[in-house]
Design an enzyme around this catalytic site. Structure first.
Site, mmCIF file in Angstrom:
data_model
loop_
_atom_site.group_PDB
_atom_site.id
_atom_site.type_symbol
_atom_site.label_atom_id
_atom_site.label_comp_id
_atom_site.label_asym_id
_atom_site.label_seq_id
_atom_site.Cartn_x
_atom_site.Cartn_y
_atom_site.Cartn_z
ATOM 1 N N TRP A 2 2.165 1.681 -3.465
ATOM 2 C CA TRP A 2 1.118 2.164 -4.375
ATOM 3 C C TRP A 2 1.093 3.686 -4.405
ATOM 4 O O TRP A 2 0.815 4.288 -5.451
ATOM 5 C CB TRP A 2 -0.246 1.636 -3.918
ATOM 6 C CG TRP A 2 -1.395 2.217 -4.681
ATOM 7 C CD1 TRP A 2 -1.865 1.829 -5.900
ATOM 8 C CD2 TRP A 2 -2.222 3.315 -4.280
ATOM 9 N NE1 TRP A 2 -2.937 2.606 -6.277
ATOM 10 C CE2 TRP A 2 -3.177 3.532 -5.295
ATOM 11 C CE3 TRP A 2 -2.254 4.133 -3.154
ATOM 12 C CZ2 TRP A 2 -4.140 4.518 -5.225
ATOM 13 C CZ3 TRP A 2 -3.221 5.133 -3.075
ATOM 14 C CH2 TRP A 2 -4.150 5.317 -4.101
ATOM 15 N N HIS A 3 1.416 4.315 -3.270
ATOM 16 C CA HIS A 3 1.375 5.774 -3.219
ATOM 17 C C HIS A 3 2.467 6.425 -4.050
ATOM 18 O O HIS A 3 2.317 7.575 -4.477
ATOM 19 C CB HIS A 3 1.500 6.254 -1.769
ATOM 20 C CG HIS A 3 0.224 6.124 -0.987
ATOM 21 N ND1 HIS A 3 -0.155 4.960 -0.367
ATOM 22 C CD2 HIS A 3 -0.766 7.021 -0.726
ATOM 23 C CE1 HIS A 3 -1.318 5.140 0.238
ATOM 24 N NE2 HIS A 3 -1.711 6.377 0.030
ATOM 25 N N GLY A 4 3.551 5.745 -4.273
ATOM 26 C CA GLY A 4 4.614 6.345 -5.062
ATOM 27 C C GLY A 4 5.775 5.396 -5.263
ATOM 28 O O GLY A 4 6.038 4.522 -4.428
ATOM 29 N N GLY B 204 0.819 -1.206 0.000
ATOM 30 C CA GLY B 204 0.000 0.000 0.000
ATOM 31 C C GLY B 204 0.852 1.256 0.000
ATOM 32 O O GLY B 204 0.518 2.246 -0.646
ATOM 33 N N PHE C 272 -0.135 10.590 -7.176
ATOM 34 C CA PHE C 272 -0.137 9.159 -6.915
ATOM 35 C C PHE C 272 -1.030 8.400 -7.885
ATOM 36 O O PHE C 272 -1.063 7.209 -7.880
ATOM 37 C CB PHE C 272 -0.600 8.885 -5.468
ATOM 38 C CG PHE C 272 0.164 9.670 -4.446
ATOM 39 C CD1 PHE C 272 1.538 9.774 -4.544
ATOM 40 C CD2 PHE C 272 -0.487 10.313 -3.414
ATOM 41 C CE1 PHE C 272 2.252 10.506 -3.611
ATOM 42 C CE2 PHE C 272 0.217 11.032 -2.473
ATOM 43 C CZ PHE C 272 1.588 11.139 -2.576
#
Length: 457
Positions: A322-324, A319, A457
């Site tokens: 996933w943000h960056g 997770g 993102f």
């Protein structure tokens, strides 16, 4: 176009609402195609190059879903999910992986430098949710127009919330103009939009002046004082909340004006008494996605404590990534995974903090980890952490007023969603909303217009 821009607020949105209202009354069968067209106009305003990518992903995934419905070939949906993730990886992670390989191998790795299509993380996850539920027998097939609107609906296509098909598909078939409370729903949507804008421009954006110079200095390896480090960490803690929750309020309000109710995404997260409670309140739709489509498939709580702790860690680490595409994001997610695992072990051991102490501990943990989220590199985060721990000069007076106001609003009062739906319809409330909206427009015209943090993102 930004939600907090003149072109959106004074041109696109009014024109879209007028067109939608006219079509909904005169030719309701064209309402959904109109919303799809408006969504593509909105998306294409950013960069026309990526409109074919969004349209192509919708068409291909819809065709795959249609083929699976006609003949349930078990490998078809998993292959489609892998292909969606591969497309996301191509744009978002390939250069990051090349860089890691180059660092490990000690050579200069090639970089493609592909531009990141806006919203690709969010519309990829929408595809995955629908396809996974279709394969599990939970989702029915839908026509192309409805599926396109589910993926591309403009209030949520760029930064969420992450919406399950079951939450909106039935609303597409409704006729919102015929509801007895249509005017009231529209008014509450307008209030949400005004409050979300106010949170962004009056509370979130001013904190950027407290945050950006410090992290830029840390990225250059420059001196960061104790006061500056704590000021930046506290500032970003509230900046990202008001920026992202403000965006969500706007998205929910705009959708409501078009007759669509989207799920809430924030519920006063800085009042959480534990880290698990925090993730039930922060970016709630992402937390739900990670739980249902990653944590549970990894084993969840069904295969013993060690497997559960491992699933928590893996879910949060992924997770974070996933943000960056960067090690700080991975580290941020991993630390939250460790924190959730530690909380699970503590509960199993029967250990619990008093609610007030748990809230202080949780807020401190979240504040410290936001440094990783904001820092452009692990080295920059280390500079800030050293200063926060006192390994730097004090550095003068802390600018606390804007932070104190933001902290009070974030922790004491009701959320915008709760406030809007509790207030009874009154003329004075309409006047107050109009005044707030005008004040926001004046502020937008006076200051630099900052993009939303989650757009990257």
């Amino acid at each position: 176009m930004l939600f907090n821009s003149f072109v959106f607020l004074l041109a696109f949105l009014p024109a879209a609402l007028i067109l939608h209202g006219a079509v909904a009354r005169a030719a309701p069968g064209w309402r959904l195609p109109l919303l799809v067209a408006l969504s593509f106009v909105f998306y294409g305003w950013w960069d026309l190059r990526f409109v074919p990518l969004l349209a192509g992903s919708i068409l291909v995934n819809w065709l795959i879903a249609r083929a699976f419905t006609r003949r349930a070939v078990r490998w078809l949906v998993p292959a489609a999910i892998v292909a969606n993730l591969a497309l996301l990886g191509l744009f978002k992670y390939l250069d990051f992986l090349f860089g890691l390989v180059g660092e490990v191998g000690g050579f200069e790795a090639p970089r493609l430098g592909l531009a990141l299509p806006l919203g690709i993380s969010f519309f990829t996850f929408h595809h995955i949710m629908y396809l996974a539920d279709l394969r599990a027998g939970r989702a029915p097939p839908f026509g192309l127009v409805r599926y396109a609107l589910y993926i591309a609906f403009f209030p949520q296509v760029l930064a969420g919330p992450l919406v399950r098909w079951s939450e909106v598909m039935h609303q597409f078939d409704a006729r919102p103009a015929d509801r007895p409370d249509a005017a009231e729903r529209f008014a509450r949507g307008l209030m949400l939009l005004a409050l979300g804008l106010a949170k962004k421009v009056f509370l979130g954006d001013p904190l950027a002046a407290y945050v950006n110079p410090v992290f830029q200095a840390a990225a250059r390896g420059g001196a960061v004082s104790v006061a500056e480090a704590w000021q930046a960490a506290l500032g970003f803690t509230f900046q990202i909340y008001f920026d992202f929750s403000g965006y969500t309020d706007m998205a929910l309000g705009i959708a409501l004006m078009f007759g669509i109710v989207l799920p809430q995404n924030f519920d006063a997260p800085y009042r959480a008494a534990s880290l698990r409670d925090f993730w039930r309140r922060w970016h709630m739709t992402l937390s739900r996605f990670l739980r249902d489509y990653l944590y549970i498939p990894l084993g969840g709580n069904r295969h013993g404590l060690p497997r559960q702790v491992g699933a928590l860690f893996a879910t949060m680490a992924l997770g974070g990534l996933w943000h960056g595409a960067g090690l700080p994001f991975l580290a941020w997610g991993a630390v939250h995974g460790l924190g959730l695992g530690a909380g699970l072990l503590a509960r199993r051991a029967g250990l619990a903090l008093p609610a007030a102490l748990g809230a202080v501990f949780t807020f401190t943990f979240v504040l410290l980890t936001w440094v990783l989220f904001r820092a452009p590199s692990l080295e920059a985060a280390l500079y800030v952490y050293k200063a926060m721990l006192g390994f730097a000069p004090w550095g003068g007076e802390v600018k606390w007023r804007a932070i104190a106001i933001a902290a009070a609003v974030a922790t004491i009062g009701p959320t915008a969603w709760t406030l809007v739906h509790r207030l009874p319809p009154r003329r004075s409330l309409a006047v107050a909303t109009a005044v707030l909206f005008v004040a926001v427009l004046l502020k937008i015209g006076d200051d630099a217009n900052l993009e939303f943090i989650y757009f990257q993102f």
